[in-house]
Motif scaffolding. Sequence first.
Motif, PDB file in Angstrom:
ATOM      1  N   ILE A  80       7.443  -0.254   6.749  1.00 50.66           N
ATOM      2  CA  ILE A  80       8.159   0.544   5.409  1.00 50.66           C
ATOM      3  C   ILE A  80       8.998  -0.976   4.099  1.00 50.66           C
ATOM      4  CG2 ILE A  80       9.272   2.472   4.933  1.00 50.66           C
ATOM      5  CD1 ILE A  80       8.897   3.308   7.024  1.00 50.66           C
ATOM      6  N   LEU A  81       8.105  -0.781   3.351  1.00 53.87           N
ATOM      7  CA  LEU A  81       8.786  -1.399   1.871  1.00 53.87           C
ATOM      8  C   LEU A  81      10.061  -0.657   0.806  1.00 53.87           C
ATOM      9  CD1 LEU A  81       6.033  -3.674   1.679  1.00 53.87           C
ATOM     10  CD2 LEU A  81       7.760  -4.490   2.841  1.00 53.87           C
ATOM     11  N   ASP A  82       9.371   0.972   0.554  1.00 54.57           N
ATOM     12  CA  ASP A  82       9.962   1.026  -0.072  1.00 54.57           C
ATOM     13  C   ASP A  82       9.567   2.971   0.221  1.00 54.57           C
ATOM     14  OD1 ASP A  82      11.527   2.063  -2.486  1.00 54.57           O
ATOM     15  OD2 ASP A  82      10.583   1.551  -3.880  1.00 54.57           O
ATOM     16  N   SER A  83      10.694   3.843  -0.800  1.00 57.25           N
ATOM     17  CA  SER A  83      10.400   5.087  -0.537  1.00 57.25           C
ATOM     18  C   SER A  83      10.753   5.687  -1.454  1.00 57.25           C
ATOM     19  CB  SER A  83      10.263   5.888   0.442  1.00 57.25           C
ATOM     20  OG  SER A  83      10.974   7.488   0.850  1.00 57.25           O
ATOM     21  N   PRO A  84       9.856   6.904  -2.398  1.00 50.50           N
ATOM     22  CA  PRO A  84      10.172   7.214  -3.614  1.00 50.50           C
ATOM     23  C   PRO A  84      11.687   8.254  -3.099  1.00 50.50           C
ATOM     24  CG  PRO A  84       7.950   7.691  -3.738  1.00 50.50           C
ATOM     25  CD  PRO A  84       8.407   6.982  -2.133  1.00 50.50           C
ATOM     26  N   ARG A  85      11.190   8.889  -2.190  1.00 51.49           N
ATOM     27  CA  ARG A  85      12.885  10.071  -2.168  1.00 51.49           C
ATOM     28  C   ARG A  85      13.556   9.137  -0.922  1.00 51.49           C
ATOM     29  NH1 ARG A  85      11.681  13.346   3.717  1.00 51.49           N
ATOM     30  NH2 ARG A  85      10.726  11.500   4.555  1.00 51.49           N
ATOM     31  N   THR A 107       0.628  -1.017   0.467  1.00 54.76           N
ATOM     32  CA  THR A 107       0.123  -0.013  -0.604  1.00 54.76           C
ATOM     33  C   THR A 107       1.280   1.237  -0.062  1.00 54.76           C
ATOM     34  OG1 THR A 107      -1.884  -1.421   1.384  1.00 54.76           O
ATOM     35  CG2 THR A 107      -2.158   0.884   1.178  1.00 54.76           C
ATOM     36  N   ARG A 108       0.348   1.962  -1.026  1.00 54.58           N
ATOM     37  CA  ARG A 108       1.235   3.362  -1.037  1.00 54.58           C
ATOM     38  C   ARG A 108       0.755   4.305  -0.322  1.00 54.58           C
ATOM     39  NH1 ARG A 108       4.375   5.929  -4.851  1.00 54.58           N
ATOM     40  NH2 ARG A 108       5.038   4.497  -4.619  1.00 54.58           N
ATOM     41  N   ALA A 109       1.122   4.602   1.459  1.00 56.43           N
ATOM     42  CA  ALA A 109       1.168   5.926   2.447  1.00 56.43           C
ATOM     43  C   ALA A 109       1.743   6.913   2.492  1.00 56.43           C
ATOM     44  CB  ALA A 109       1.350   5.363   3.681  1.00 56.43           C
ATOM     45  N   SER A 110       0.594   7.772   1.958  1.00 53.17           N
ATOM     46  CA  SER A 110       1.204   9.977   1.499  1.00 53.17           C
ATOM     47  C   SER A 110       0.165  10.551   2.674  1.00 53.17           C
ATOM     48  CB  SER A 110       1.134   9.787   0.533  1.00 53.17           C
ATOM     49  OG  SER A 110      -0.496   9.370  -0.012  1.00 53.17           O
ATOM     50  N   THR A 111       0.398  11.810   3.052  1.00 50.99           N
ATOM     51  CA  THR A 111       0.013  12.440   3.657  1.00 50.99           C
ATOM     52  C   THR A 111      -0.200  14.345   2.527  1.00 50.99           C
ATOM     53  OG1 THR A 111      -0.531  14.132   5.791  1.00 50.99           O
ATOM     54  CG2 THR A 111       2.058  13.059   4.433  1.00 50.99           C
ATOM     55  N   ASP A 112      -1.840  14.631   2.576  1.00 49.83           N
ATOM     56  CA  ASP A 112      -1.548  15.975   1.981  1.00 49.83           C
ATOM     57  C   ASP A 112      -0.807  17.192   2.645  1.00 49.83           C
ATOM     58  OD1 ASP A 112      -3.187  14.678   0.188  1.00 49.83           O
ATOM     59  OD2 ASP A 112      -4.797  15.801   1.534  1.00 49.83           O
ATOM     60  N   ALA A 113      -0.115  16.846   4.065  1.00 47.48           N
ATOM     61  CA  ALA A 113       0.844  18.248   4.822  1.00 47.48           C
ATOM     62  C   ALA A 113       1.875  18.268   3.519  1.00 47.48           C
ATOM     63  CB  ALA A 113       0.686  18.407   5.818  1.00 47.48           C
ATOM     64  N   TYR A 157       4.945   6.984   1.438  1.00 50.43           N
ATOM     65  CA  TYR A 157       6.187   5.166   1.395  1.00 50.43           C
ATOM     66  C   TYR A 157       4.989   3.919   0.532  1.00 50.43           C
ATOM     67  CZ  TYR A 157       8.971   7.545   4.960  1.00 50.43           C
ATOM     68  OH  TYR A 157       9.864   8.486   5.244  1.00 50.43           O
ATOM     69  N   ASP A 158       5.663   3.228   0.986  1.00 48.68           N
ATOM     70  CA  ASP A 158       5.155   1.282   0.037  1.00 48.68           C
ATOM     71  C   ASP A 158       5.082   0.860   1.757  1.00 48.68           C
ATOM     72  OD1 ASP A 158       4.436   2.475  -1.918  1.00 48.68           O
ATOM     73  OD2 ASP A 158       5.941   1.565  -3.623  1.00 48.68           O
ATOM     74  N   THR A 159       3.899   0.551   1.646  1.00 48.82           N
ATOM     75  CA  THR A 159       3.987  -0.352   3.381  1.00 48.82           C
ATOM     76  C   THR A 159       3.327  -1.312   3.342  1.00 48.82           C
ATOM     77  OG1 THR A 159       2.171   1.006   3.783  1.00 48.82           O
ATOM     78  CG2 THR A 159       4.163   1.792   4.754  1.00 48.82           C
ATOM     79  N   THR A 160       4.069  -2.338   4.261  1.00 45.52           N
ATOM     80  CA  THR A 160       2.578  -3.483   4.438  1.00 45.52           C
ATOM     81  C   THR A 160       1.882  -3.095   5.639  1.00 45.52           C
ATOM     82  OG1 THR A 160       4.559  -5.271   5.250  1.00 45.52           O
ATOM     83  CG2 THR A 160       2.985  -5.013   2.670  1.00 45.52           C
ATOM     84  N   GLU A 202      13.614   1.260   4.576  1.00 49.39           N
ATOM     85  CA  GLU A 202      13.117   0.246   4.944  1.00 49.39           C
ATOM     86  C   GLU A 202      13.256  -0.744   4.928  1.00 49.39           C
ATOM     87  OE1 GLU A 202      14.583  -0.907   0.625  1.00 49.39           O
ATOM     88  OE2 GLU A 202      14.737   0.553  -0.044  1.00 49.39           O
ATOM     89  N   GLY A 203      12.477  -1.415   5.371  1.00 50.31           N
ATOM     90  CA  GLY A 203      12.411  -2.489   6.747  1.00 50.31           C
ATOM     91  C   GLY A 203      11.934  -2.137   8.187  1.00 50.31           C
ATOM     92  N   GLU A 204      11.339  -0.671   7.980  1.00 49.92           N
ATOM     93  CA  GLU A 204      11.537  -0.279   9.785  1.00 49.92           C
ATOM     94  C   GLU A 204      10.470  -0.229   9.659  1.00 49.92           C
ATOM     95  OE1 GLU A 204      10.697   4.269  11.657  1.00 49.92           O
ATOM     96  OE2 GLU A 204      11.948   4.192  10.569  1.00 49.92           O
ATOM     97  N   LEU A 205       9.736  -0.582  10.875  1.00 48.14           N
ATOM     98  CA  LEU A 205       8.408  -1.103  11.589  1.00 48.14           C
ATOM     99  C   LEU A 205       7.832  -0.089  11.951  1.00 48.14           C
ATOM    100  CD1 LEU A 205       6.137  -3.259  12.141  1.00 48.14           C
ATOM    101  CD2 LEU A 205       7.605  -3.766  14.138  1.00 48.14           C
TER     102      LEU A 205
END
Length: 94
Positions: A38-43, A7-13, A19-22, A48-51
């Motif tokens: 956290i699986l991946d981040s565009p930046r 899933t892609r997690a993001s915020t409007d702020a 972050y791509d997460t599960t 990565e791998g953080e819980l």
Amino acid sequence: MELGERTRASTDARPDFQYDTTFTLAEGTDPPELHATILDSPRTTDSEGELVVAIYEFDDGTLNLTVVDKTEDEPASFDDAIATYRFEKAPARD
């Protein structure tokens, strides 16, 4: 979105905060815990791998989701809140 699905997690702020997460529900925790890995981040980050651990409760039709700073060997607590989000049913649009 389903638990365990990428899933892609993001915020409007902060548009750069994505972050791509599960998401999974931890079994046997009190209060109940939602884990985001956290699986991946565009930046470029070293996340990565953080819980990320959140605890949640339902209160009179409202979902309270609290991100906590938690170590593996102790239960999460609402006193450890980093941020709390409240989700309520929105009124119907005409």
